[in-house]
Design a protein around this motif. Sequence first.
Motif, mmCIF file in Angstrom:
data_model
loop_
_atom_site.group_PDB
_atom_site.id
_atom_site.type_symbol
_atom_site.label_atom_id
_atom_site.label_comp_id
_atom_site.label_asym_id
_atom_site.label_seq_id
_atom_site.Cartn_x
_atom_site.Cartn_y
_atom_site.Cartn_z
ATOM 1 N N LEU A 61 37.222 31.178 39.998
ATOM 2 C CA LEU A 61 38.341 31.988 40.480
ATOM 3 C C LEU A 61 39.673 31.293 40.219
ATOM 4 O O LEU A 61 40.622 31.904 39.708
ATOM 5 C CB LEU A 61 38.163 32.254 41.970
ATOM 6 N N LEU A 62 39.757 30.006 40.554
ATOM 7 C CA LEU A 62 41.013 29.278 40.382
ATOM 8 C C LEU A 62 41.393 29.180 38.910
ATOM 9 O O LEU A 62 42.555 29.376 38.553
ATOM 10 C CB LEU A 62 40.888 27.875 40.991
ATOM 11 N N ALA A 63 40.425 28.867 38.056
ATOM 12 C CA ALA A 63 40.717 28.745 36.624
ATOM 13 C C ALA A 63 41.180 30.082 36.049
ATOM 14 O O ALA A 63 42.111 30.132 35.240
ATOM 15 C CB ALA A 63 39.482 28.245 35.881
ATOM 16 N N ILE A 148 37.211 44.871 33.971
ATOM 17 C CA ILE A 148 37.017 43.888 35.029
ATOM 18 C C ILE A 148 35.960 44.384 36.005
ATOM 19 O O ILE A 148 35.021 43.656 36.367
ATOM 20 C CB ILE A 148 38.343 43.622 35.783
ATOM 21 N N GLY A 149 36.105 45.622 36.428
ATOM 22 C CA GLY A 149 35.122 46.175 37.347
ATOM 23 C C GLY A 149 33.811 46.519 36.671
ATOM 24 O O GLY A 149 32.733 46.335 37.242
ATOM 25 N N VAL A 150 33.885 47.000 35.420
ATOM 26 C CA VAL A 150 32.668 47.359 34.698
ATOM 27 C C VAL A 150 31.790 46.131 34.508
ATOM 28 O O VAL A 150 30.582 46.158 34.774
ATOM 29 C CB VAL A 150 33.023 47.982 33.325
ATOM 30 N N GLY A 151 32.400 45.028 34.069
ATOM 31 C CA GLY A 151 31.628 43.803 33.869
ATOM 32 C C GLY A 151 31.014 43.301 35.147
ATOM 33 O O GLY A 151 29.848 42.903 35.196
ATOM 34 N N GLY A 152 31.803 43.319 36.222
ATOM 35 C CA GLY A 152 31.280 42.872 37.499
ATOM 36 C C GLY A 152 30.142 43.729 38.008
ATOM 37 O O GLY A 152 29.137 43.238 38.523
ATOM 38 N N GLY A 153 30.277 45.068 37.841
ATOM 39 C CA GLY A 153 29.243 45.972 38.340
ATOM 40 C C GLY A 153 27.963 45.903 37.532
ATOM 41 O O GLY A 153 26.860 45.859 38.085
ATOM 42 N N LEU A 154 28.091 45.841 36.193
ATOM 43 C CA LEU A 154 26.908 45.816 35.349
ATOM 44 C C LEU A 154 26.212 44.460 35.376
ATOM 45 O O LEU A 154 25.005 44.374 35.113
ATOM 46 C CB LEU A 154 27.287 46.167 33.905
ATOM 47 N N GLY A 280 42.694 45.354 44.317
ATOM 48 C CA GLY A 280 41.757 44.241 44.215
ATOM 49 C C GLY A 280 40.971 44.029 45.494
ATOM 50 O O GLY A 280 39.766 43.768 45.468
ATOM 51 N N VAL A 281 41.655 44.146 46.633
ATOM 52 C CA VAL A 281 40.976 44.038 47.927
ATOM 53 C C VAL A 281 39.913 45.126 48.045
ATOM 54 O O VAL A 281 38.766 44.873 48.440
ATOM 55 C CB VAL A 281 41.994 44.144 49.085
ATOM 56 N N LEU A 406 46.541 38.827 37.424
ATOM 57 C CA LEU A 406 46.519 37.799 38.464
ATOM 58 C C LEU A 406 46.641 38.419 39.852
ATOM 59 O O LEU A 406 45.962 37.996 40.797
ATOM 60 C CB LEU A 406 47.667 36.810 38.225
ATOM 61 N N MET A 407 47.497 39.427 39.997
ATOM 62 C CA MET A 407 47.638 40.073 41.298
ATOM 63 C C MET A 407 46.322 40.697 41.755
ATOM 64 O O MET A 407 45.950 40.640 42.924
ATOM 65 C CB MET A 407 48.720 41.153 41.223
ATOM 66 N N ARG A 408 45.597 41.288 40.822
ATOM 67 C CA ARG A 408 44.286 41.834 41.182
ATOM 68 C C ARG A 408 43.343 40.716 41.617
ATOM 69 O O ARG A 408 42.569 40.889 42.565
ATOM 70 C CB ARG A 408 43.680 42.571 39.984
ATOM 71 N N SER A 409 43.402 39.578 40.914
ATOM 72 C CA SER A 409 42.540 38.446 41.272
ATOM 73 C C SER A 409 42.877 37.922 42.660
ATOM 74 O O SER A 409 41.987 37.550 43.429
ATOM 75 C CB SER A 409 42.690 37.325 40.238
ATOM 76 N N ILE A 410 44.171 37.890 42.986
ATOM 77 C CA ILE A 410 44.557 37.472 44.335
ATOM 78 C C ILE A 410 43.998 38.454 45.352
ATOM 79 O O ILE A 410 43.524 38.065 46.429
ATOM 80 C CB ILE A 410 46.095 37.360 44.436
#
Length: 582
Positions: A61-63, A148-154, A280-281, A406-410
């Motif tokens: 996450l930090l990187a 971002i969401g597609v990769g996470g979900g799949l 993001g939340v 980055l804002m989404r990551s936060i």
Amino acid sequence: MTQTTTDRQPGTAGAGMVPVLAFAGIVVAVMQTLLVPVIKDLPELLGTAPSNATWVMTSTLLAGAVATPIMGRLGDLYGKRRLLLASLAVMVVGSLICGFTSDLLVMIVGRALQGFAMGAIPLGIGLMRDGLPRERLGSAMALMSSSIGVGGGLALPVAALVAQHADWHALFFLAAGLGAVSIALTLLLVPESPMRAEGTFDVLGALGLSAGLVLLLLPITKGSDWGWGSATTLGLFGAALAVLLLWGLMELRVAAPLVDLRTTARREVLLTNLASIMVGVAFYAVSLVLPQLLQLPAATGYGLGQSMVVAGLCVAPLGLTMMFTAPVYARLSTRYGPKVTLIVGMLVIAVGYGAGLGLMSAAWQTVLVSVILGAGIGLAYSSLPALIIGAVPASETGAANGLNTLMRSIGTSVSSAVIGMVLANTAQDMGGTAVPTLHGFRVSFLIAMGAVLVGLVLALFLPARRAEKPRLRASSEEPASGQDLAAGPVRGGFRGRVVAAGGTPVARARVTLIDRGGRRAGTTLSGEDGSYTLAIPAGGPYVLAATAAGHAPLAASATHPGGALPVDLDLELPGETSGVPA
């Protein structure tokens, strides 16, 4: 900040560019959820304490947070494709490091290198903006943003399947293989962007932003372990505030900042970035709640007793629906604009979480909730880059979208910390094990709904699209109706003279036509009498940029109604040195 281009015309990108870039986005997004199926077993697998094992997730996450705006800016300066390939290569190296180790410190290093690839998302969006014709750009950016969401979900069901039937290190070799395929496809099918920002890389700005982000995200992600009121947590928050304030003051003083804070402070950019945090939340909350609900044993009275793989499959529609909303977004945005699609997306998210409060008693209900939330998040995510791109100069596309990512990551980091704290504080003891409760799940959904409603309010205050007045001087020369502006019949264009003080003609001034998407639509040199002609592909809003030795550059907007429009470019008039209208 000005931009330079090569001679390649926009819209000449190969047909494979969009799917290849979307695939790259999905690959790097997979890194965020790659270890979710084995997260509870990490302490045992790595032979360490649970508090230490969490660094394997935190380092990624930090990187990613640090790399996203930095890689975007480097791409603007030195080539987006080049930096995309570098990001993917670093990810492959990190994956191979993780695949060959069970040592905690080495694993953290490898996971940080995996997270570094998150910069590929804004780089891909920038490549699409620079290389695609206007009619394809909306749906393409929507697909890239949603990756971002597609990769996470799949990734959840695939990673669960691998972890359940093979050694967990196979997850990293799979990631390395995907990265290598993405590199090969990018080399074959994605051309380099001709756009370049002028200036140098702000090394001090990059170091300051990196330090501030690490100081901010560390207590967010580790606050539940350290204690939210502990001296360490509060001290890091205070240090983050001080560092980011000093960094902001420094960025306002340098000629070529990493992040143009004046542009970022524009209402459209600022509100879009704040809304991105809320989206993001909302996105991460469902990823945390539904898998746990599905895998809890039925003996709890509310758990659904599903296997790891089935739980992943039930949540997978979240990512699939986000992918399928990209063409829907393009049609809605073309007709109503990205502000409206963002508002619609947030309304759908709120409906999804509201429905989820009562749909927690069967696996099919979680699938339904995933589909609704995926549609809303897909629309919202797809709208964000379009709003940013419409408000910043083309030469800052990479950096601006990097900041937005980055804002989404936060937002996901805040969601992880807050939802984790809620589930921990509402857990009940069952056989010596703390188990999340149904009440905790519902409170988590209420928090996500509250966040998206805040985002909805922010979106309502985004400025509506309005026609911009061209700050150009009308030419006194009126060509005949339908007259050729170049050498033969054209559908229309701009014609006039480049002049300086007192109407003095400026010879050999470069006049560049830039479309609303920030791509070059044509260029020419003025004649000895200062005259120029530029044909246009279609009527609509454009930017005419003129540069000449010994004169300040001019870039001003002009809306072409079709036909022939006479316009003089006066280099003595105040103009902006960007490639898009202010």
